[in-house]
Design a protein around this motif. Structure first.
Motif, PDB file in Angstrom:
ATOM      1  N   PRO A 176       0.827  -1.211   0.000  1.00 37.68           N
ATOM      2  CA  PRO A 176       0.000   0.000   0.000  1.00 37.68           C
ATOM      3  C   PRO A 176       0.860   1.260   0.000  1.00 37.68           C
ATOM      4  CG  PRO A 176      -0.719  -1.561   1.678  1.00 37.68           C
ATOM      5  CD  PRO A 176       0.591  -2.055   1.176  1.00 37.68           C
ATOM      6  N   THR A 224      -3.663   8.601  -7.143  1.00 32.56           N
ATOM      7  CA  THR A 224      -4.122   7.283  -6.727  1.00 32.56           C
ATOM      8  C   THR A 224      -2.932   6.351  -6.592  1.00 32.56           C
ATOM      9  OG1 THR A 224      -4.478   6.589  -9.014  1.00 32.56           O
ATOM     10  CG2 THR A 224      -6.356   7.544  -7.869  1.00 32.56           C
ATOM     11  N   CYS A 225      -3.081   5.360  -5.764  1.00 35.78           N
ATOM     12  CA  CYS A 225      -2.038   4.366  -5.565  1.00 35.78           C
ATOM     13  C   CYS A 225      -2.067   3.383  -6.743  1.00 35.78           C
ATOM     14  CB  CYS A 225      -2.259   3.639  -4.248  1.00 35.78           C
ATOM     15  SG  CYS A 225      -0.878   2.591  -3.745  1.00 35.78           S
ATOM     16  N   ASP A 267      -3.332  -0.385  -5.820  1.00 36.61           N
ATOM     17  CA  ASP A 267      -4.704  -0.752  -5.471  1.00 36.61           C
ATOM     18  C   ASP A 267      -5.748   0.280  -5.883  1.00 36.61           C
ATOM     19  OD1 ASP A 267      -4.227   1.286  -3.654  1.00 36.61           O
ATOM     20  OD2 ASP A 267      -4.079  -0.046  -1.920  1.00 36.61           O
ATOM     21  N   ALA A 325      -6.311   3.163  -4.563  1.00 35.24           N
ATOM     22  CA  ALA A 325      -6.801   3.977  -3.455  1.00 35.24           C
ATOM     23  C   ALA A 325      -6.304   5.418  -3.597  1.00 35.24           C
ATOM     24  CB  ALA A 325      -6.322   3.393  -2.128  1.00 35.24           C
ATOM     25  N   PRO A 326      -7.116   6.405  -3.173  1.00 34.70           N
ATOM     26  CA  PRO A 326      -6.663   7.800  -3.216  1.00 34.70           C
ATOM     27  C   PRO A 326      -5.517   8.030  -2.232  1.00 34.70           C
ATOM     28  CG  PRO A 326      -8.767   7.629  -2.076  1.00 34.70           C
ATOM     29  CD  PRO A 326      -8.495   6.270  -2.661  1.00 34.70           C
TER      30      PRO A 326
END
Length: 241
Positions: free
Chosen positions: A94, A110-111, A114, A116-117
């Motif tokens: 992550p 974003t990552c 994954d 994710a923000p």
């Protein structure tokens, strides 16, 4: 003293018959051409230029080198299943909750691992090594494994974060999977990180951030050994591997 012999006069030419072009006058003794030297030189230059143009004129696609920049990228429009498979193959950790970089406040990222923000302006816990790269960058292929080794040696004393500066997320994930490099990475196709931190758009670029999020150094060069990176970390961030 002997007088020079007079130059013979050309014999008079008969009048041309009606409807026929007159024949050119014969050269006088000692004459090689009636074309001025300057005109002859221009003709020679034109012939040489034409021959060079024919020699270098492209002949289709045979032997042409493939493009090495982002123009060679496959389509960025991929199915959710293809993106999920690429993420599973790369198995990236992550992204960090923040870096404390105030210059990146309000930057929507974003990552890569994954989706994710990520808010890189949120408070961080350690100095940061940001590495900006792209999947098509040749030197990046050499540098990324070096930085993965740096991250493993530094542990919690240093945050190493990749920044993929290309719209093709799948190509970036595929490269990391191929290199077996599992670094947390954000997706930044608009190069907002480089712009905010004053880094050039020439890859790879390494940006060092102090624990308070301020910039300690920007290095637009590839690193090929852990020792080179270690020396830089020690000098600019006080981090020892």
């Amino acid at each position: 003293m002997t007088e020079p012999e007079p130059r013979p006069e050309p014999e008079p030419r008969p009048a041309p018959e009606p409807g026929r072009e007159p024949e050119p006058a014969p050269l006088l003794p000692g004459e090689r051409s009636r074309v001025p030297a300057g005109v002859r030189w221009l003709i020679v230059c034109a012939i040489v230029a034409l021959a060079l143009g024919v020699a270098i004129w492209p002949r289709g696609d045979d032997g042409a080198a493939p493009p090495t920049g982002p123009t060679a990228a496959p389509s960025t429009s991929v199915s959710p299943g293809r993106l999920a498979a690429a993420r599973a193959s790369a198995a990236l950790p992550p992204c960090p909750a923040g870096l404390g970089a105030a210059a990146l406040a309000g930057t929507p990222l974003t990552c890569l691992g994954d989706g994710a923000p990520v808010d890189l302006a949120a408070a961080g816990t350690a100095p940061v090594l940001l590495n900006i790269w792209a999947w098509w960058c040749g030197p990046c292929r050499v540098e990324l494994p070096v930085l993965a080794d740096v991250a493993a040696r530094a542990g919690d004393r240093l945050t190493v974060l990749g920044v993929h500066a290309d719209a093709n997320a799948v190509a970036g994930l595929d490269l990391l999977a191929e290199l077996k490099v599992a670094l947390p990475t954000v997706q930044d196709p608009q190069s907002v990180v480089a712009t905010a931190l004053g880094a050039p758009r020439a890859y790879p670029v390494t940006v060092l951030l102090r624990a308070d999020g301020t910039v300690a150094g920007v290095h637009a060069q590839p690193f090929t050994s852990v020792d080179d990176v270690a020396a830089l970390l020690r000098t600019e961030l006080g981090v020892t591997l």
